[in-house]
Motif scaffolding. Structure first.
Motif, PDB file in Angstrom:
ATOM      1  N   LYS A 160      -0.863  61.120   4.868  1.00 29.60           N
ATOM      2  CA  LYS A 160       0.675  60.842   5.056  1.00 29.60           C
ATOM      3  C   LYS A 160       1.448  62.182   5.079  1.00 29.60           C
ATOM      4  O   LYS A 160       1.140  63.206   4.289  1.00 29.60           O
ATOM      5  CB  LYS A 160       1.061  60.268   3.520  1.00 29.60           C
ATOM      6  CG  LYS A 160       2.501  59.969   3.398  1.00 29.60           C
ATOM      7  CD  LYS A 160       2.793  59.372   2.179  1.00 29.60           C
ATOM      8  CE  LYS A 160       4.113  58.768   1.944  1.00 29.60           C
ATOM      9  NZ  LYS A 160       4.516  58.036   0.655  1.00 29.60           N
ATOM     10  N   CYS A 162       5.058  62.471   5.321  1.00 30.91           N
ATOM     11  CA  CYS A 162       6.372  62.317   4.597  1.00 30.91           C
ATOM     12  C   CYS A 162       6.763  61.152   4.392  1.00 30.91           C
ATOM     13  O   CYS A 162       6.512  60.083   5.058  1.00 30.91           O
ATOM     14  CB  CYS A 162       7.440  63.128   5.333  1.00 30.91           C
ATOM     15  SG  CYS A 162       8.129  62.317   6.787  1.00 30.91           S
ATOM     16  N   ASN A 163       7.661  60.761   3.361  1.00 32.58           N
ATOM     17  CA  ASN A 163       8.311  59.671   3.295  1.00 32.58           C
ATOM     18  C   ASN A 163       9.295  59.249   4.200  1.00 32.58           C
ATOM     19  O   ASN A 163       9.917  60.302   4.558  1.00 32.58           O
ATOM     20  CB  ASN A 163       8.940  59.440   1.709  1.00 32.58           C
ATOM     21  CG  ASN A 163       7.971  59.620   0.613  1.00 32.58           C
ATOM     22  OD1 ASN A 163       6.883  59.166   0.694  1.00 32.58           O
ATOM     23  ND2 ASN A 163       8.151  60.354  -0.606  1.00 32.58           N
ATOM     24  N   ASP A 271       6.846  55.262   6.449  1.00 32.79           N
ATOM     25  CA  ASP A 271       6.267  56.520   6.050  1.00 32.79           C
ATOM     26  C   ASP A 271       5.593  56.907   7.148  1.00 32.79           C
ATOM     27  O   ASP A 271       5.133  56.222   7.958  1.00 32.79           O
ATOM     28  CB  ASP A 271       5.377  56.572   4.599  1.00 32.79           C
ATOM     29  CG  ASP A 271       6.251  56.186   3.425  1.00 32.79           C
ATOM     30  OD1 ASP A 271       7.508  56.471   3.600  1.00 32.79           O
ATOM     31  OD2 ASP A 271       5.600  55.698   2.431  1.00 32.79           O
ATOM     32  N   THR A 294       2.623  68.752   7.768  1.00 37.99           N
ATOM     33  CA  THR A 294       3.016  68.303   6.385  1.00 37.99           C
ATOM     34  C   THR A 294       3.977  69.216   5.677  1.00 37.99           C
ATOM     35  O   THR A 294       4.898  68.984   4.919  1.00 37.99           O
ATOM     36  CB  THR A 294       1.953  68.317   5.573  1.00 37.99           C
ATOM     37  OG1 THR A 294       0.903  67.679   6.024  1.00 37.99           O
ATOM     38  CG2 THR A 294       1.993  67.918   4.086  1.00 37.99           C
ATOM     39  N   GLN A 295       3.859  70.563   5.812  1.00 38.37           N
ATOM     40  CA  GLN A 295       4.838  71.673   5.311  1.00 38.37           C
ATOM     41  C   GLN A 295       6.252  71.322   6.279  1.00 38.37           C
ATOM     42  O   GLN A 295       6.972  71.667   5.410  1.00 38.37           O
ATOM     43  CB  GLN A 295       4.288  72.850   5.449  1.00 38.37           C
ATOM     44  CG  GLN A 295       2.954  73.090   4.594  1.00 38.37           C
ATOM     45  CD  GLN A 295       2.153  74.488   5.101  1.00 38.37           C
ATOM     46  OE1 GLN A 295       2.682  75.293   5.799  1.00 38.37           O
ATOM     47  NE2 GLN A 295       1.264  74.608   4.467  1.00 38.37           N
ATOM     48  N   ALA A 298       7.943  68.244   4.976  1.00 34.83           N
ATOM     49  CA  ALA A 298       8.269  68.201   3.868  1.00 34.83           C
ATOM     50  C   ALA A 298       9.807  68.782   3.659  1.00 34.83           C
ATOM     51  O   ALA A 298      10.479  68.517   2.520  1.00 34.83           O
ATOM     52  CB  ALA A 298       7.530  69.020   3.105  1.00 34.83           C
TER      53      ALA A 298
END
Length: 298
Positions: A160, A162-163, A271, A294-295, A298
């Motif tokens: 995953k 991010c939302n 997501d 991911t970073q 976010a």
């Protein structure tokens, strides 16, 4: 052909040859003298020669042992070099990444992120494959696919990133020319631009409202299997669209699109996941890319 001995046996024999003392080797490795002696005996039995000449105080290489030891050193050295090279490959951010992307998300969000990634890691080459259909990593030879929603494929790994949720949006020009919306039921009276998912029209728009899941069966005068095209129609004032929030975030900030029925519902979860093959040795470049995304997201 290798006999009934192991690499550990070869390593022990070489250590004994270098030290001239089995007890010292056993002490250094925190094993018993019997274990060292057994390794030598296995190797000698397999080769059918005596590698050492033993005395009560020490051991020294026999002529056969002297002839054999350089080959052992060369073989173990080659293995050490091979292991070091593999470790370097696992920690080197270089090589090709074949990446599958949804059309809208890929073109409008991922491209600048990937530019930034390659500035950090210029030895990486990236091949992009855009599609709003479910891409097959094995058949299409992809390393990673970015997808909306939960993973249903077996034999794959989903990480995953991010939302995200869907949201109803439209251009101010469209809303100014059509009746106001006061409830989700009003969507039935509006032109809703439909997106195709996996070759099927996504006409049942789902929402969470007052703790319940409801679906509205929408219709409109146009549809497409490309999410970027759907968004462009929405910006042009052709109708209402139900899009990933991430895909329309920029247009909401600029005012090209505005949210419809904001506060009346919670959009369907979409997501963002990175999907890749399950394998024992993941190329380090993929690990670095996934951490970067991911970073960034976010």
């Amino acid at each position: 052909m290798a006999g009934n001995y192991s690499l550990q046996d070869l390593d022990l024999v070489m250590r004994v040859a270098e030290n001239g003392n089995m007890s010292e080797v056993a002490r250094q490795l925190n094993i018993t003298n019997a274990a060292v002696s057994a390794a030598i005996k296995r190797l000698e039995a397999s080769l059918n020669v005596s590698l050492f000449e033993r005395t009560t105080r020490s051991v020294r290489l026999s002529p056969a042992g002297q002839a054999f030891l350089p080959h052992v050193q060369q073989a173990l050295g080659a293995l050490d070099s091979a292991e070091a090279e593999l470790r370097n490959m696992q920690t080197l951010v270089a090589g090709e990444i074949r990446l599958g992307l949804p059309s809208d998300f890929g073109r409008n969000l991922m491209l600048p992120w990937l530019d930034a990634f390659q500035l950090q890691h210029p030895a990486v080459t990236i091949k992009l494959y855009f599609s709003d259909f479910m891409q097959d990593l094995y058949r299409e030879g992809l390393d990673v696919v970015i997808r909306y929603g939960e993973l249903k494929d077996s034999g794959l790994v989903a990480r995953k990133l991010c939302n995200n949720r869907r949201t109803l949006v439209a251009a101010p020009s469209y809303l100014a020319q059509h009746p106001p919306l006061t409830s989700l039921a009003d969507l039935l009276q509006h032109n809703c631009i439909v997106f195709y998912r996996n070759d099927r029209p996504y006409t049942k728009w789902g929402f969470h409202q007052d703790g319940k899941w409801i679906e509205v069966d929408v219709s409109g005068d146009r549809s497409a299997d490309d999410g970027d095209v759907v968004k462009r129609w929405g910006i042009a004032g052709r109708g209402i669209i139900y899009k990933s929030r991430l895909d329309v975030q920029h247009e909401l900030e600029t005012g090209e699109l505005v949210e419809v029925l904001c506060g009346h519902y919670e959009g369907q979860s979409t997501d963002i996941f990175a999907v890749y093959k399950e394998r024992r040795y993941q190329p380090y470049r993929l690990t670095v890319l996934l951490n970067f995304l991911t970073q960034t997201m976010a």
